[in-house]
Write a protein that holds these residues in place. Structure first.
Motif, PDB file in Angstrom:
ATOM      1  N   VAL A  86       0.838  -1.205   0.000  1.00  0.00           N
ATOM      2  CA  VAL A  86       0.000   0.000   0.000  1.00  0.00           C
ATOM      3  C   VAL A  86       0.869   1.249   0.000  1.00  0.00           C
ATOM      4  O   VAL A  86       0.599   2.221  -0.724  1.00  0.00           O
ATOM      5  N   ARG A  87       1.921   1.248   0.801  1.00  0.00           N
ATOM      6  CA  ARG A  87       2.800   2.429   0.855  1.00  0.00           C
ATOM      7  C   ARG A  87       3.459   2.686  -0.494  1.00  0.00           C
ATOM      8  O   ARG A  87       3.697   3.829  -0.864  1.00  0.00           O
ATOM      9  N   HIS A  88       3.716   1.618  -1.243  1.00  0.00           N
ATOM     10  CA  HIS A  88       4.323   1.783  -2.559  1.00  0.00           C
ATOM     11  C   HIS A  88       3.391   2.519  -3.516  1.00  0.00           C
ATOM     12  O   HIS A  88       3.831   3.331  -4.323  1.00  0.00           O
ATOM     13  N   PHE A  89       2.087   2.221  -3.445  1.00  0.00           N
ATOM     14  CA  PHE A  89       1.200   2.850  -4.423  1.00  0.00           C
ATOM     15  C   PHE A  89       0.387   4.014  -3.866  1.00  0.00           C
ATOM     16  O   PHE A  89      -0.414   4.614  -4.585  1.00  0.00           O
ATOM     17  N   SER A  90       0.605   4.388  -2.608  1.00  0.00           N
ATOM     18  CA  SER A  90      -0.240   5.424  -1.997  1.00  0.00           C
ATOM     19  C   SER A  90      -0.112   6.769  -2.703  1.00  0.00           C
ATOM     20  O   SER A  90      -1.127   7.455  -2.936  1.00  0.00           O
ATOM     21  N   ASP A  91       1.101   7.186  -3.047  1.00  0.00           N
ATOM     22  CA  ASP A  91       1.276   8.490  -3.692  1.00  0.00           C
ATOM     23  C   ASP A  91       0.563   8.573  -5.034  1.00  0.00           C
ATOM     24  O   ASP A  91       0.030   9.632  -5.411  1.00  0.00           O
ATOM     25  N   SER A  92       0.513   7.457  -5.753  1.00  0.00           N
ATOM     26  CA  SER A  92      -0.111   7.467  -7.085  1.00  0.00           C
ATOM     27  C   SER A  92      -1.619   7.613  -7.006  1.00  0.00           C
ATOM     28  O   SER A  92      -2.270   7.868  -8.022  1.00  0.00           O
ATOM     29  N   LEU A  93      -2.202   7.452  -5.811  1.00  0.00           N
ATOM     30  CA  LEU A  93      -3.652   7.541  -5.664  1.00  0.00           C
ATOM     31  C   LEU A  93      -4.134   8.948  -5.356  1.00  0.00           C
ATOM     32  O   LEU A  93      -5.336   9.218  -5.450  1.00  0.00           O
ATOM     33  N   VAL A  94      -3.237   9.820  -4.957  1.00  0.00           N
ATOM     34  CA  VAL A  94      -3.643  11.186  -4.618  1.00  0.00           C
ATOM     35  C   VAL A  94      -4.240  11.854  -5.859  1.00  0.00           C
ATOM     36  O   VAL A  94      -3.650  11.847  -6.943  1.00  0.00           O
ATOM     37  N   LEU A 101      -3.533  -3.904  -9.452  1.00  0.00           N
ATOM     38  CA  LEU A 101      -3.220  -5.336  -9.518  1.00  0.00           C
ATOM     39  C   LEU A 101      -2.261  -5.623 -10.659  1.00  0.00           C
ATOM     40  O   LEU A 101      -1.271  -6.342 -10.492  1.00  0.00           O
ATOM     41  N   HIS A 102      -2.519  -5.033 -11.815  1.00  0.00           N
ATOM     42  CA  HIS A 102      -1.679  -5.343 -12.960  1.00  0.00           C
ATOM     43  C   HIS A 102      -0.372  -4.557 -12.956  1.00  0.00           C
ATOM     44  O   HIS A 102       0.591  -4.955 -13.611  1.00  0.00           O
ATOM     45  N   ARG A 103      -0.322  -3.485 -12.202  1.00  0.00           N
ATOM     46  CA  ARG A 103       0.954  -2.788 -12.045  1.00  0.00           C
ATOM     47  C   ARG A 103       1.906  -3.590 -11.164  1.00  0.00           C
ATOM     48  O   ARG A 103       3.116  -3.608 -11.383  1.00  0.00           O
ATOM     49  N   TYR A 104       1.354  -4.261 -10.146  1.00  0.00           N
ATOM     50  CA  TYR A 104       2.184  -4.975  -9.176  1.00  0.00           C
ATOM     51  C   TYR A 104       2.081  -6.492  -9.322  1.00  0.00           C
ATOM     52  O   TYR A 104       2.502  -7.231  -8.426  1.00  0.00           O
ATOM     53  N   ILE A 105       1.589  -6.961 -10.445  1.00  0.00           N
ATOM     54  CA  ILE A 105       1.287  -8.382 -10.576  1.00  0.00           C
ATOM     55  C   ILE A 105       2.534  -9.256 -10.537  1.00  0.00           C
ATOM     56  O   ILE A 105       2.485 -10.424 -10.152  1.00  0.00           O
ATOM     57  N   LYS A 106       3.708  -8.702 -10.874  1.00  0.00           N
ATOM     58  CA  LYS A 106       4.923  -9.507 -10.845  1.00  0.00           C
ATOM     59  C   LYS A 106       5.405  -9.788  -9.427  1.00  0.00           C
ATOM     60  O   LYS A 106       6.316 -10.602  -9.223  1.00  0.00           O
ATOM     61  N   LEU A 107       4.797  -9.130  -8.445  1.00  0.00           N
ATOM     62  CA  LEU A 107       5.064  -9.514  -7.057  1.00  0.00           C
ATOM     63  C   LEU A 107       4.313 -10.788  -6.699  1.00  0.00           C
ATOM     64  O   LEU A 107       4.530 -11.366  -5.628  1.00  0.00           O
ATOM     65  N   GLY A 108       3.458 -11.226  -7.599  1.00  0.00           N
ATOM     66  CA  GLY A 108       2.612 -12.391  -7.346  1.00  0.00           C
ATOM     67  C   GLY A 108       1.179 -11.943  -7.170  1.00  0.00           C
ATOM     68  O   GLY A 108       0.910 -11.088  -6.328  1.00  0.00           O
ATOM     69  N   PRO A 109       0.249 -12.475  -7.946  1.00  0.00           N
ATOM     70  CA  PRO A 109      -1.138 -12.007  -7.855  1.00  0.00           C
ATOM     71  C   PRO A 109      -1.856 -12.466  -6.590  1.00  0.00           C
ATOM     72  O   PRO A 109      -2.989 -12.091  -6.360  1.00  0.00           O
ATOM     73  N   GLU A 110      -1.224 -13.303  -5.775  1.00  0.00           N
ATOM     74  CA  GLU A 110      -1.863 -13.792  -4.565  1.00  0.00           C
ATOM     75  C   GLU A 110      -1.044 -13.387  -3.339  1.00  0.00           C
ATOM     76  O   GLU A 110       0.177 -13.378  -3.358  1.00  0.00           O
ATOM     77  N   GLY A 111      -1.740 -13.057  -2.259  1.00  0.00           N
ATOM     78  CA  GLY A 111      -1.052 -12.776  -1.004  1.00  0.00           C
ATOM     79  C   GLY A 111      -0.949 -11.310  -0.697  1.00  0.00           C
ATOM     80  O   GLY A 111      -1.956 -10.622  -0.481  1.00  0.00           O
ATOM     81  N   ALA A 112       0.282 -10.786  -0.701  1.00  0.00           N
ATOM     82  CA  ALA A 112       0.523  -9.412  -0.259  1.00  0.00           C
ATOM     83  C   ALA A 112      -0.225  -8.392  -1.113  1.00  0.00           C
ATOM     84  O   ALA A 112      -0.815  -7.444  -0.590  1.00  0.00           O
ATOM     85  N   VAL A 113      -0.212  -8.562  -2.433  1.00  0.00           N
ATOM     86  CA  VAL A 113      -0.824  -7.576  -3.316  1.00  0.00           C
ATOM     87  C   VAL A 113      -2.342  -7.582  -3.175  1.00  0.00           C
ATOM     88  O   VAL A 113      -2.978  -6.537  -3.026  1.00  0.00           O
ATOM     89  N   THR A 114      -2.956  -8.764  -3.198  1.00  0.00           N
ATOM     90  CA  THR A 114      -4.412  -8.809  -3.098  1.00  0.00           C
ATOM     91  C   THR A 114      -4.886  -8.388  -1.709  1.00  0.00           C
ATOM     92  O   THR A 114      -5.973  -7.818  -1.567  1.00  0.00           O
ATOM     93  N   GLY A 115      -4.080  -8.656  -0.677  1.00  0.00           N
ATOM     94  CA  GLY A 115      -4.422  -8.166   0.658  1.00  0.00           C
ATOM     95  C   GLY A 115      -4.386  -6.654   0.733  1.00  0.00           C
ATOM     96  O   GLY A 115      -5.252  -6.020   1.353  1.00  0.00           O
ATOM     97  N   ALA A 116      -3.378  -6.056   0.083  1.00  0.00           N
ATOM     98  CA  ALA A 116      -3.294  -4.595   0.038  1.00  0.00           C
ATOM     99  C   ALA A 116      -4.483  -3.999  -0.696  1.00  0.00           C
ATOM    100  O   ALA A 116      -5.092  -3.010  -0.256  1.00  0.00           O
ATOM    101  N   LEU A 117      -4.839  -4.595  -1.829  1.00  0.00           N
ATOM    102  CA  LEU A 117      -5.966  -4.091  -2.603  1.00  0.00           C
ATOM    103  C   LEU A 117      -7.289  -4.273  -1.856  1.00  0.00           C
ATOM    104  O   LEU A 117      -8.195  -3.453  -1.981  1.00  0.00           O
ATOM    105  N   ALA A 118      -7.385  -5.343  -1.064  1.00  0.00           N
ATOM    106  CA  ALA A 118      -8.596  -5.562  -0.271  1.00  0.00           C
ATOM    107  C   ALA A 118      -8.801  -4.438   0.732  1.00  0.00           C
ATOM    108  O   ALA A 118      -9.902  -3.902   0.882  1.00  0.00           O
ATOM    109  N   ALA A 119      -7.724  -4.082   1.435  1.00  0.00           N
ATOM    110  CA  ALA A 119      -7.824  -3.017   2.434  1.00  0.00           C
ATOM    111  C   ALA A 119      -8.200  -1.693   1.783  1.00  0.00           C
ATOM    112  O   ALA A 119      -9.065  -0.954   2.291  1.00  0.00           O
ATOM    113  N   LEU A 120      -7.576  -1.383   0.667  1.00  0.00           N
ATOM    114  CA  LEU A 120      -7.888  -0.141  -0.037  1.00  0.00           C
ATOM    115  C   LEU A 120      -9.325  -0.153  -0.538  1.00  0.00           C
ATOM    116  O   LEU A 120     -10.050   0.851  -0.416  1.00  0.00           O
TER     117      LEU A 120
END
Length: 383
Positions: A70-78, A93-112
Motif C-alpha cells: 500500500v505504501r508503494h502505491f499510496s502516492d499514485s492515488l492522490v 493489480l496489474h501494475r504490481y502483478i509480478k510480485l505475485g497475484p496472490e497474497g501481499a498484493v491482493t491483501g493490500a488491494l482488499a484493504a484499499l
C-alpha cells in the motif's frame, strides 16, 4: 442516489466530486506485547472533502507485507476519484502483478477497496449494503469458530467449546485444529475422539463443523470425513493442503459431507479452479480476496456454479463488518457468519464496536461501513 425530482420531472443527482487526498497504511497493536497476528493491518484514506474511509488487510504476520505494498502505491492515488474503486483495483493489480497475484498484493488491494467503499457510502449517506443492491436480511446469525484444538486433550476441547457455546449462544460451532501443517495424519484417532466428544456435549441436532487446517493426506481426510458423516457434522473444512487443488477436489467428491476450502485463495481464477476440482462450498476472505469488490465477484461466480459461499473471517473489526455488508446482500446465504475472536481488545477504537447479541450480528445501517472510529485511539496504538 437521487434527490426528489423537481417540477420538470428530471431527477437531480447527488454530486460525488471527491478526490483522494491521502492514503495511510499502518499496523495497530491493541495491547502491549501483541504478537503480529494479533495486530490489525489498517488503511485509512482521506478525501479533499473531509471524508475518511477505513480498510483492513489480512492479519497474517500482522499484514506487514500488504502494508508495504500500500505504501508503494499510496502516492499514485492522490487526486484519484474514490468512486472508481474497481478501476483502481484492476490498475494496481496489474501494475504490481509480478510480485505475485496472490497474497501481499491482493491483501493490500482488499484493504484499499474496503476503505473506498466506506467513503462512497459516506458520500452518498447510505450503508454499503444499499450500494450493493440491498439487504435480504440485516440481522445475521454467526457460528463460533474455536481454534487451538490440536494440542488440547479431549476434556480440554469440551471445556473450551462449552464455554463459548454457553456464553455466545451461536447458531453453530466450528472446531479448528490449528496444528503443525508439516505433520500429516498425526493423531487421527485422537481427532475423531475430540469430534465425538463435542457432538456428545451439544447433542445430536446442533450444527457442527470441523476445520482440519490442512493437516491430512487424502486417505487420512477420507477416514476422518467418514467419521464426521456418522457424527452429523455439516462441513469439513480444508482437510488437505490448500495448494493441492486436485487433492482437495478428490476428497470433496469422495465424501458425502460438504468439504469447504478457499480461505487461502486470493483470485477469482483460483476460486474457479477450486470449484472445477469439485469443491462445493468455498470460503474466500474479504481481507485477502480484493475486498468488497472481490467478494462480490466471488458471489457471482458461486451463484453461477451453484456453490455455497461462506466467507472466512477472523478479526471482529473493519473486515468483519465489511463481510457482513456483503453477506446481507446474498439471496442464498446458507450458513452463519464466522466469529473467530470474541476478544474485546479492539473496542477502544470504535464508538460502536461490532458486538453480537442473542447469537446474531446486526449489520450497521449508518453511512458506509456504519462504523464510527476514533482516530486518536488508532494513532495512539500505531506501531
Amino acid at each position: 442516489m437521487l434527490k426528489d425530482a423537481p417540477a420538470s420531472g428530471r431527477p437531480v443527482p447527488v454530486r460525488a466530486d471527491h478526490r483522494i487526498a491521502s492514503v495511510e497504511a499502518f499496523q495497530v497493536s491493541w495491547r502491549p506485547g501483541d504478537v503480529p497476528g494479533r495486530r490489525t493491518a489498517m488503511v485509512r484514506v482521506r478525501t479533499d472533502t473531509g471524508l475518511t474511509g477505513y480498510g483492513e488487510a489480512s492479519p497474517m504476520m500482522g499484514g506487514e507485507h500488504s502494508l508495504l505494498v500500500v505504501r508503494h502505491f499510496s502516492d499514485s492515488l492522490v487526486g484519484a476519484d474514490p468512486f472508481d474503486q474497481a478501476v483502481i483495483q484492476d490498475r494496481l493489480l496489474h501494475r504490481y502483478i509480478k510480485l505475485g497475484p496472490e497474497g501481499a498484493v491482493t491483501g493490500a488491494l482488499a484493504a484499499l477497496d474496503i476503505a473506498l467503499w466506506d467513503i462512497k457510502g459516506k458520500a452518498l449517506g447510505l450503508p454499503i449494503y444499499k450500494l450493493l443492491g440491498g439487504a435480504w436480511r440485516t440481522k445475521l446469525p454467526f457460528y463460533a469458530s474455536i481454534g487451538g484444538n490440536a494440542e488440547r486433550s479431549v476434556d480440554d476441547v469440551v471445556r473450551t467449546v462449552e464455554r463459548r457455546w454457553r456464553s455466545e449462544t451461536p447458531a453453530a460451532i466450528k472446531i479448528r485444529w490449528d496444528g503443525d501443517r508439516t505433520r500429516q495424519d498425526h493423531d487421527i484417532p485422537g481427532d475423531i475422539a475430540k469430534a465425538k466428544a463435542v457432538r456428545g456435549l451439544v447433542g445430536d441436532d446442533f450444527p457442527l463443523a470441523f476445520d482440519a487446517n490442512n493437516q491430512y493426506s487424502v486417505g487420512g481426510a477420507i477416514r476422518v470425513g467418514r467419521a464426521l458423516e456418522e457424527l452429523g457434522y455439516i462441513w469439513f473444512e480444508e482437510p488437505v493442503q490448500h495448494y493441492n487443488v486436485r487433492a482437495m477436489g478428490e476428497v470433496a467428491q469422495r465424501l458425502d459431507i460438504t468439504v469447504s476450502a478457499a480461505e487461502q485463495t486470493y483470485t477469482t481464477q483460483a476460486l474457479v479452479d477450486m470449484i472445477n476440482a469439485g469443491v462445493r462450498m468455498v470460503q474466500p476472505d474479504i481481507v485477502k480476496m480484493g475486498g468488497i469488490t472481490g467478494l462480490m465477484q466471488c458471489a457471482a461466480i458461486c451463484f453461477a456454479h451453484g456453490v455455497e459461499l461462506v466467507p472466512h473471517q477472523t478479526q471482529p473489526g473493519i473486515g468483519h463488518v465489511a463481510n457482513l455488508h456483503v453477506l446481507a446482500t446474498l439471496m442464498h446465504n446458507t450458513k452463519p457468519a464466522e466469529f473467530a475472536d470474541p476478544d474485546d481488545r479492539m473496542h477502544a477504537a470504535f464508538e460502536n464496536p461490532p458486538i453480537p447479541r442473542n447469537g446474531c450480528f446486526d449489520v450497521p445501517d449508518g453511512p458506509g461501513l456504519g462504523l464510527r472510529l476514533r482516530d486518536e485511539e488508532l494513532d495512539r496504538r500505531r506501531t
